[in-house]
Scaffold this active site. Structure first.
Site, PDB file in Angstrom:
ATOM      1  N   TYR A   1       2.271 -45.167 -56.084  1.00 39.63           N
ATOM      2  CA  TYR A   1       2.558 -44.612 -54.680  1.00 39.63           C
ATOM      3  C   TYR A   1       3.936 -43.727 -54.669  1.00 39.63           C
ATOM      4  O   TYR A   1       4.832 -44.017 -55.406  1.00 39.63           O
ATOM      5  CB  TYR A   1       2.900 -45.673 -53.751  1.00 39.63           C
ATOM      6  CG  TYR A   1       3.169 -45.300 -51.958  1.00 39.63           C
ATOM      7  CD1 TYR A   1       1.913 -44.604 -51.652  1.00 39.63           C
ATOM      8  CD2 TYR A   1       4.359 -44.929 -51.765  1.00 39.63           C
ATOM      9  CE1 TYR A   1       2.247 -43.974 -50.316  1.00 39.63           C
ATOM     10  CE2 TYR A   1       4.430 -44.493 -50.392  1.00 39.63           C
ATOM     11  CZ  TYR A   1       3.511 -43.930 -49.876  1.00 39.63           C
ATOM     12  OH  TYR A   1       3.685 -43.459 -48.462  1.00 39.63           O
ATOM     13  N   GLY A  44       3.740 -42.210 -37.560  1.00 40.10           N
ATOM     14  CA  GLY A  44       2.628 -42.791 -38.039  1.00 40.10           C
ATOM     15  C   GLY A  44       1.422 -41.724 -38.118  1.00 40.10           C
ATOM     16  O   GLY A  44       0.623 -41.841 -38.979  1.00 40.10           O
ATOM     17  N   ASP A  78       1.348 -38.590 -39.454  1.00 35.60           N
ATOM     18  CA  ASP A  78       2.150 -37.654 -40.344  1.00 35.60           C
ATOM     19  C   ASP A  78       1.948 -36.152 -40.096  1.00 35.60           C
ATOM     20  O   ASP A  78       3.187 -35.496 -39.837  1.00 35.60           O
ATOM     21  CB  ASP A  78       2.109 -38.107 -41.750  1.00 35.60           C
ATOM     22  CG  ASP A  78       1.955 -39.581 -42.105  1.00 35.60           C
ATOM     23  OD1 ASP A  78       2.187 -40.412 -41.139  1.00 35.60           O
ATOM     24  OD2 ASP A  78       1.702 -39.792 -43.247  1.00 35.60           O
ATOM     25  N   ARG A 126      -6.111 -34.793 -46.834  1.00 32.44           N
ATOM     26  CA  ARG A 126      -4.668 -35.351 -46.819  1.00 32.44           C
ATOM     27  C   ARG A 126      -3.890 -34.021 -46.413  1.00 32.44           C
ATOM     28  O   ARG A 126      -4.384 -33.076 -46.333  1.00 32.44           O
ATOM     29  CB  ARG A 126      -4.309 -35.693 -48.222  1.00 32.44           C
ATOM     30  CG  ARG A 126      -5.100 -36.860 -48.764  1.00 32.44           C
ATOM     31  CD  ARG A 126      -4.626 -38.323 -48.048  1.00 32.44           C
ATOM     32  NE  ARG A 126      -3.185 -38.519 -48.073  1.00 32.44           N
ATOM     33  CZ  ARG A 126      -2.683 -39.503 -47.419  1.00 32.44           C
ATOM     34  NH1 ARG A 126      -3.545 -40.273 -46.815  1.00 32.44           N
ATOM     35  NH2 ARG A 126      -1.167 -39.464 -47.736  1.00 32.44           N
ATOM     36  N   GLU A 185     -10.851 -45.409 -42.730  1.00 27.48           N
ATOM     37  CA  GLU A 185      -9.340 -45.055 -42.180  1.00 27.48           C
ATOM     38  C   GLU A 185      -9.736 -44.291 -41.199  1.00 27.48           C
ATOM     39  O   GLU A 185      -8.919 -44.184 -40.064  1.00 27.48           O
ATOM     40  CB  GLU A 185      -8.545 -44.265 -43.266  1.00 27.48           C
ATOM     41  CG  GLU A 185      -7.172 -44.261 -43.062  1.00 27.48           C
ATOM     42  CD  GLU A 185      -6.434 -43.400 -44.061  1.00 27.48           C
ATOM     43  OE1 GLU A 185      -7.175 -43.229 -45.280  1.00 27.48           O
ATOM     44  OE2 GLU A 185      -5.347 -43.214 -44.125  1.00 27.48           O
TER      45      GLU A 185
HETATM   46  C1  DGY Z   1       1.297 -42.043 -46.317  1.00 22.48           C
HETATM   47  O1  DGY Z   1       1.730 -42.307 -47.521  1.00 22.48           O
HETATM   48  O2  DGY Z   1       0.305 -41.005 -46.218  1.00 22.48           O
HETATM   49  C2  DGY Z   1       1.807 -42.810 -45.351  1.00 22.48           C
HETATM   50  O3  DGY Z   1       1.041 -42.337 -44.104  1.00 22.48           O
HETATM   51  C3  DGY Z   1       3.316 -42.456 -45.106  1.00 22.48           C
HETATM   52  O4  DGY Z   1       3.865 -43.409 -44.204  1.00 22.48           O
END
Ligand code: DGY
Length: 420
Positions: free
Chosen positions: A81, A161, A163, A196, A390
């Site tokens: 991550y 949250g 983003d 994303r 998601e």
């Molecule tokens: C991500 O890594 O996309 C998360 O939403 C960050 O909190």
């Protein structure tokens, strides 16, 4: 329906680790997230109260000394991550990020307590949790609203949250990128990059994060100097509701509540000013750049969830919500589809999110029974048809992002099993 209930429980248990639960098991989010954990705890409360309380307890083990509860706890250090524990380089007892997330945990805890009989051991655990959560709320009031305006700021888009929401486009466009940024995204190796945030978004996220770290996450300093400082309606609505729920819990468990009560009055008065009922628009404040943000985001409608004591405004907001997605098969898109910033598939720039639908449903329940049932049934049907993902397209219902997504499973359980 029972088939899906079983599946939802399996998703949660499959993502469960040592006292906490991953948002998904596909390596996209290999840690414990703050508001995910809240929704997850609610899901567990339908079949294992101890797992629910443990989820909350584990999150609070990572609470900082000043009261802040981080947005991520890195229990497992061996992951791909980004940004990981070493990049944030902070934490108290557990390595964490240096920012927070929407404080919905208190409201979730209240829901769990309302529908469960606690034994003595659980009651003691709950009292300790309430005290820690009170400290968390006081941290917000002290450090995120130092001028006592009644509204708290977020200092990084990740704190919301949501983003990469277009809500942040104005303030993010102003962020001057750090020179020679070097980092490697892990997310786009796991999920289609089309779903994303963009690289330019990440460059800005990382620039702000590095700035916070450089200032040693010093609460006073970063409020004043942060490259991003926004008062958001959705976030403040969640905080207002959480303060109202905290007040009830403090009274119920005979704990001191005077400062929280005072702040609720202040917020109630101020938050209403973020809604312009003449032209039916919502305004968030870019404190850093002294600009108004007007983006038709579903999170603006969290104002309903805050349970404002103003029937006229609530009615107007509901009327506007009924038009928000009127041409779409699946509700609610994170951004209104006719807005120029809408993108059907990109994370928080268009897709439908279950937690948003759930928050809106909670807000509607005591104000428009019929419409609330409509929202609930449409959400349940979408999940049953498309799976515990998601996020979803509002046009086709297509599921996107991570699969086996914990909060979609947890909130499904609440939607179908809650009888209150
Ligand atoms: C991500 O890594 O996309 C998360 O939403 C960050 O909190």
């Amino acid at each position: 329906m029972s088939k899906y209930i079983k599946k939802a429980k399996r998703v949660l248990l499959g993502n469960r680790r040592d006292g906490y639960t991953l948002p998904t098991n596909n390596k996209l989010y290999p840690a414990q997230w703050n508001w995910d954990s809240a929704f997850i705890a609610l899901g567990y409360s339908y079949f294992n109260l101890n797992f629910a309380l443990e989820e909350i307890n584990t999150l609070l083990k990572g609470q900082w000394k000043d009261g802040m509860v981080p947005h991520i706890l890195f229990h497992d250090k061996n992951t791909n991550y980004y940004p990981n524990y070493s990049v944030w380089n902070c934490g108290n007892r557990i390595s964490s990020s240096g920012i927070t997330q929407p404080p919905i945990m208190t409201s979730i805890l209240k829901k769990i307590i309302d529908k469960n009989k606690l034994n003595k051991k659980q009651k003691l655990k709950v009292i300790k949790i309430i005290k820690d959560l009170k400290k968390y709320h006081e941290w917000f009031i002290k450090f995120r609203d130092p001028n006592k305006s009644g509204l708290v700021s977020i200092l990084h888009p990740w704190e919301s949250g949501y983003d990469n929401s277009p809500l942040w486009d104005i303030p993010m466009n102003k962020v001057k990128l750090e020179k020679n940024l070097k980092y490697k995204r892990g997310d786009i190796k796991v999920v289609n990059p089309k779903y994303r945030p963009l690289d330019i978004d990440y460059d800005r996220y990382v620039t702000i994060k590095n700035f916070l770290k450089k200032n040693k996450y010093n609460t006073k300093k970063i409020y004043k100097l942060s490259l991003f400082n926004v008062v958001d309606i959705g976030f403040n609505s969640i905080f207002l509701k959480a303060n109202k729920d905290l007040l009830i819990l403090l009274k119920q468990f005979k704990l001191n509540f005077s400062n929280i009560k005072k702040y609720i009055g202040l917020t109630e008065h101020k938050i209403i000013k973020l809604y312009n009922h003449k032209n039916n628009t919502f305004i968030c404040n870019d404190i850093k750049n002294r600009k108004k943000i007007r983006i038709p985001s579903i999170t603006n409608y969290f104002l309903l969830y805050a349970d404002l004591n103003n029937e006229l405004i609530n009615k107007k907001i509901i009327k506007s919500l009924k038009n928000y997605n009127k041409n779409e098969k699946y509700i609610f898109s994170s951004i209104r589809p006719n807005h120029q910033s809408f993108e059907e598939k990109r994370y928080w720039r268009g897709p439908v999110w279950i937690n948003c639908n759930w928050i809106i449903y909670q807000g509607l329940k005591n104000k428009d029974k019929l419409f609330s049932e409509f929202v609930k049934q449409r959400t349940i049907k979408m999940i049953e048809k498309k799976g515990f993902h998601e996020y979803y397209s509002c046009k086709t219902g297509r599921s996107m992002g991570a699969k086996n997504f914990s909060w979609s499973a947890a909130l499904y359980l609440d939607l179908v099993l809650n009888k209150i």
